[in-house]
Scaffold this motif. Structure first.
Motif, PDB file in Angstrom:
ATOM      1  N   SER A  28      -2.611   0.328  -4.093  1.00 30.49           N
ATOM      2  CA  SER A  28      -1.870  -0.897  -3.861  1.00 30.49           C
ATOM      3  C   SER A  28      -0.713  -1.001  -4.845  1.00 30.49           C
ATOM      4  N   ASP A  29      -0.728  -0.182  -5.879  1.00 36.57           N
ATOM      5  CA  ASP A  29       0.249  -0.273  -6.961  1.00 36.57           C
ATOM      6  C   ASP A  29       0.450   1.104  -7.582  1.00 36.57           C
ATOM      7  N   MET A  30       1.680   1.511  -7.775  1.00 33.14           N
ATOM      8  CA  MET A  30       1.938   2.859  -8.301  1.00 33.14           C
ATOM      9  C   MET A  30       1.246   3.190  -9.625  1.00 33.14           C
ATOM     10  N   PRO A  31       1.180   2.248 -10.613  1.00 35.69           N
ATOM     11  CA  PRO A  31       0.568   2.641 -11.895  1.00 35.69           C
ATOM     12  C   PRO A  31      -0.830   3.252 -11.736  1.00 35.69           C
ATOM     13  N   ALA A  32      -1.538   2.898 -10.655  1.00 35.96           N
ATOM     14  CA  ALA A  32      -2.896   3.423 -10.468  1.00 35.96           C
ATOM     15  C   ALA A  32      -2.891   4.937 -10.355  1.00 35.96           C
ATOM     16  N   ILE A  33      -1.843   5.502  -9.801  1.00 41.75           N
ATOM     17  CA  ILE A  33      -1.863   6.941  -9.510  1.00 41.75           C
ATOM     18  C   ILE A  33      -0.798   7.732 -10.264  1.00 41.75           C
ATOM     19  N   LEU A  46       0.860  -1.178   0.000  1.00 40.90           N
ATOM     20  CA  LEU A  46       0.000   0.000   0.000  1.00 40.90           C
ATOM     21  C   LEU A  46       0.900   1.233   0.000  1.00 40.90           C
ATOM     22  N   VAL A  47       0.624   2.173  -0.889  1.00 43.70           N
ATOM     23  CA  VAL A  47       1.408   3.414  -0.876  1.00 43.70           C
ATOM     24  C   VAL A  47       0.468   4.609  -0.784  1.00 43.70           C
ATOM     25  N   LEU A  48       0.956   5.693  -0.205  1.00 43.54           N
ATOM     26  CA  LEU A  48       0.240   6.958  -0.222  1.00 43.54           C
ATOM     27  C   LEU A  48       0.837   7.767  -1.362  1.00 43.54           C
ATOM     28  N   GLY A  49       0.006   8.297  -2.231  1.00 41.00           N
ATOM     29  CA  GLY A  49       0.474   9.160  -3.311  1.00 41.00           C
ATOM     30  C   GLY A  49       0.242  10.596  -2.866  1.00 41.00           C
ATOM     31  N   VAL A  50       1.295  11.417  -2.937  1.00 39.37           N
ATOM     32  CA  VAL A  50       1.188  12.773  -2.402  1.00 39.37           C
ATOM     33  C   VAL A  50       1.070  13.762  -3.551  1.00 39.37           C
ATOM     34  N   GLY A  51      -0.114  14.353  -3.699  1.00 41.01           N
ATOM     35  CA  GLY A  51      -0.323  15.349  -4.746  1.00 41.01           C
ATOM     36  C   GLY A  51      -0.379  16.739  -4.139  1.00 41.01           C
ATOM     37  N   ASP A  52      -0.769  17.710  -4.948  1.00 37.58           N
ATOM     38  CA  ASP A  52      -0.848  19.083  -4.489  1.00 37.58           C
ATOM     39  C   ASP A  52      -2.249  19.311  -3.912  1.00 37.58           C
ATOM     40  N   GLY A  53      -2.373  19.312  -2.604  1.00 36.38           N
ATOM     41  CA  GLY A  53      -3.688  19.480  -1.975  1.00 36.38           C
ATOM     42  C   GLY A  53      -4.573  18.261  -2.130  1.00 36.38           C
ATOM     43  N   GLU A  54      -4.007  17.146  -2.470  1.00 30.69           N
ATOM     44  CA  GLU A  54      -4.796  15.913  -2.584  1.00 30.69           C
ATOM     45  C   GLU A  54      -3.898  14.718  -2.286  1.00 30.69           C
TER      46      GLU A  54
END
Ligand code: F6R
Length: 607
Positions: free
Chosen positions: A192-197, A179-187
């Motif tokens: 479960s997999d990087m390609p998703a985000i 599981l990873v947290l994807g860190v966006g700008d204000g979101e």
């Protein structure tokens, strides 16, 4: 296997969740669903079958204004692939929604407890139990409830949780499932997999075993197994969104076969020094430690194991050390004898394969030195090994591995040469000669992509075959193992690989008029022996494709494919390429679902 996506931010969540799930389709799934949160509570939508059914039902997200949600693609383990069993699952009061990857092993006991307490269960899944337990454990603090519930679970899980009382928040927890947290700008994203985000952010923070996290548009907090907040650096994925797209290709598999020259160059070149050596970063051992090693074990599953079969021969030859290749699911239960003089090399594209991870933990427990050859940065295997040698194949989406496998071979060649150099077991000038050979591999692989038309024509002629045999000796046998798996897993043709000399100890009785045999004979020292085996099967009616480096073999088989000659130890990197193409085109001619073969998942995170 299952896929998780989560979102909290200011954009409408539904289209982002659906798009994320579509990028996880390659993992294999049989139903899909999303849960959305806003002030009015939680809404759950799910469908058995293809994601397109869910997308159509939700009109791609049009008209859904919620900015927080979780989504899931399910690959059935507990209960059939029905809409009722699809995730997200709700608690009885509808206030908790849960998506889950992994398997809860004490499911029967938890189910009994809930049924005894008169909880009505609406699915056959282990995941619903988590939602019901959250409702029961909730005493005003979701995070406390989540900690209490996860402490009661045995088995593996990656969880995404919504609570109706906090519609701006997504909770997450993990144990043995990525599981990873994807860190966006204000979101923030959960995946479960990087390609998703990847189209939204390359910045990520991996969650580690035992950790929980709380995400909202304002930020995130990760808590360690001890309940204390953790600070962890944000990492940057070196994959771009385009590399996870199919582009003009009909299938990811073909695209990934064609990406092999770049994958090889990216894996090899950073470690080849200007003076013809392999860099010391490849294997962080001192000469003294390397010389004291008594054994090397290479561990993996499926194609990664096949890479290990090549690796063991190269290591044995160059580092003069006994080397074995082991299937992770066997190795871990065999009570292997390991100590600090054993180097165990774990090979994995995903870095999340359950058996490979368990084998790593067992090896560490016994004090062995561990090195992982892994394609996914931030994966569990990479995080837990003493040392990591990354393969830089980029995201591999097709279920059948191609570029990650050849990148694994390249990484193992580097390890073998470095070990040989540290142990002083190579001849003068050998390191320079071998590294010069390694530099030629991307070029030769590109040349071999030129066999596509010929392999397609051969596939047209052979597509109706019902059985196939791949034979070879030494590294040719190792390549035969992989070539056979490539054909069978995507075309559903029964296929076996045999050490050529072993065939006449039983299996040759299956050879009859027209049986397809591919013979790999690229190691010239073993060529006469393999040609003798080819004669044996032809005498019994087999139709033989010979893959060889020797141009003087034109009459030795029904079809002869002469490929470029390199150092014999590296030859498997070349011979596999036309056979990957052969497998691909046979599956194409048979109308198979090439990127998503039946019953298979890209990443096997359960035992
Ligand atoms: C076959 C294939 C599998 C994987 C195996 C290990 O084409 O891809 O056999 O090699 O499931 O997966 P990883 O490398 O992710 O550990």
């Amino acid at each position: 296997m299952c896929g998780i996506v989560g979102y909290c931010g200011t954009q409408a969540a539904t289209p982002l969740l659906l798009a994320g799930l579509s990028r996880l389709e390659y993992r294999g799934y049989d139903s899909a669903g999303v849960a959305l949160a806003d002030e009015t509570g939680l809404s759950v939508y799910k469908e058995a079958g293809r994601l397109s059914l869910l997308t159509a039902r939700l009109r791609g997200g049009e008209g859904f204004s919620q900015t927080v949600g979780i989504g899931h693609t399910r690959w059935a383990t507990h209960g059939k692939p029905t809409t009722a069993n699809a995730h997200p699952h709700l608690s009885a009061d509808g206030r908790f929604a849960v998506v889950h990857n992994g398997i809860i092993e004490n499911e029967a006991e938890l189910r009994r407890e809930l049924l005894d307490a008169d909880v009505t269960l609406r699915s056959e899944t282990d995941t619903e139990l988590i939602a019901q337990l959250l409702q029961r454990e909730y005493q005003g603090n979701v995070w406390d409830a989540l900690r209490r519930v996860t402490a009661r679970l045995t088995g593996s899980f990656a969880l995404g949780v919504l609570y109706a009382g906090e519609p701006e928040t997504v909770y997450a927890a993990r144990r043995q499932s990525p599981l990873v947290l994807g860190v966006g700008d204000g979101e923030l994203f959960l995946a479960s997999d990087m390609p998703a985000i990847l189209p939204y952010t390359a910045q990520f923070v991996p969650l580690e075993d035992g950790e929980t996290a709380r995400l909202s548009a304002d930020g995130y907090t990760i808590y360690g197994a001890d309940g204390e907040p953790i600070t962890r650096a944000v990492q940057e994925a070196d994959w771009d969104a385009e590399s996870a797209e199919r582009g003009e290709y009909a299938h990811f598999m073909l695209k990934e076969i064609e990406e092999q020259p770049e994958a090889l160059a990216a894996t090899l070149l950073p470690h080849l020094t200007a003076d013809g050596a392999v860099g010391d970063e490849v294997l962080p051992l001192t000469a003294e430690t390397a010389q004291a090693l008594r054994r090397v074990v290479l561990v993996g599953c499926g194609s990664a194991y096949h890479a290990g079969v090549v690796g063991r021969q190269v290591i044995e030859r160059l580092a003069q050390l006994p080397a074995e290749a082991e299937i992770a699911s066997e190795f871990r239960y065999r009570q292997p004898m390991l100590d600090r003089h054993t180097l165990v090399i774990f090979i994995s594209q995903s870095g999340e394969t359950a058996d490979t991870l368990a084998a790593l933990r067992e090896s560490k427990r016994k004090g062995a030195r561990t090195l992982s050859v892994v394609n996914v940065a931030g994966s569990t295997l990479a995080a837990e090994s003493d040392a990591v040698l990354p393969t830089r194949a980029g995201p591999e989406i097709a279920v059948a591995t191609t570029k990650a496998y050849t990148a694994q071979l390249a990484a193992l060649y580097l390890v073998a040469i470095r070990l040989g150099a540290l142990r002083g077991t190579m001849e003068d000038g050998e390191e320079r000669r071998l590294t010069a050979e390694l530099r030629t591999l991307p070029h030769h692989v590109r040349e071999l992509l030129g066999t596509a038309e010929r392999m397609h024509a051969l596939a047209r002629r052979q597509q109706a075959l019902s059985d196939a045999y791949f034979i070879g000796r030494g590294t040719d046998y190792a390549a035969a193992l992989e070539a056979s798996l490539k054909l069978k897993e995507i075309s559903y043709i029964h296929s076996e690989a045999y050490a050529a000399g072993e065939l006449k100890h039983g299996t040759i009785s299956l050879i009859e008029e027209g049986t397809f045999v591919a013979a790999l004979a690229c190691d010239e020292t073993l060529l006469p022996k393999t040609l003798a085996n080819v004669r044996e099967v032809r005498a019994r009616g087999a139709w033989v494709l010979l893959v060889t480096t020797d141009p003087d073999t034109a009459d030795a088989a029904d079809e002869v494919l002469v490929i470029p000659q390199v150092e014999p130890l590296f030859q498997a990197s070349l011979s596999i390429v036309p056979l990957q193409l052969f497998g691909y085109y046979v599956a194409l001619e048979r109308g198979c679902d090439i990127d998503r073969p039946r019953n298979l998942a890209k990443s096997v995170t359960v035992e």
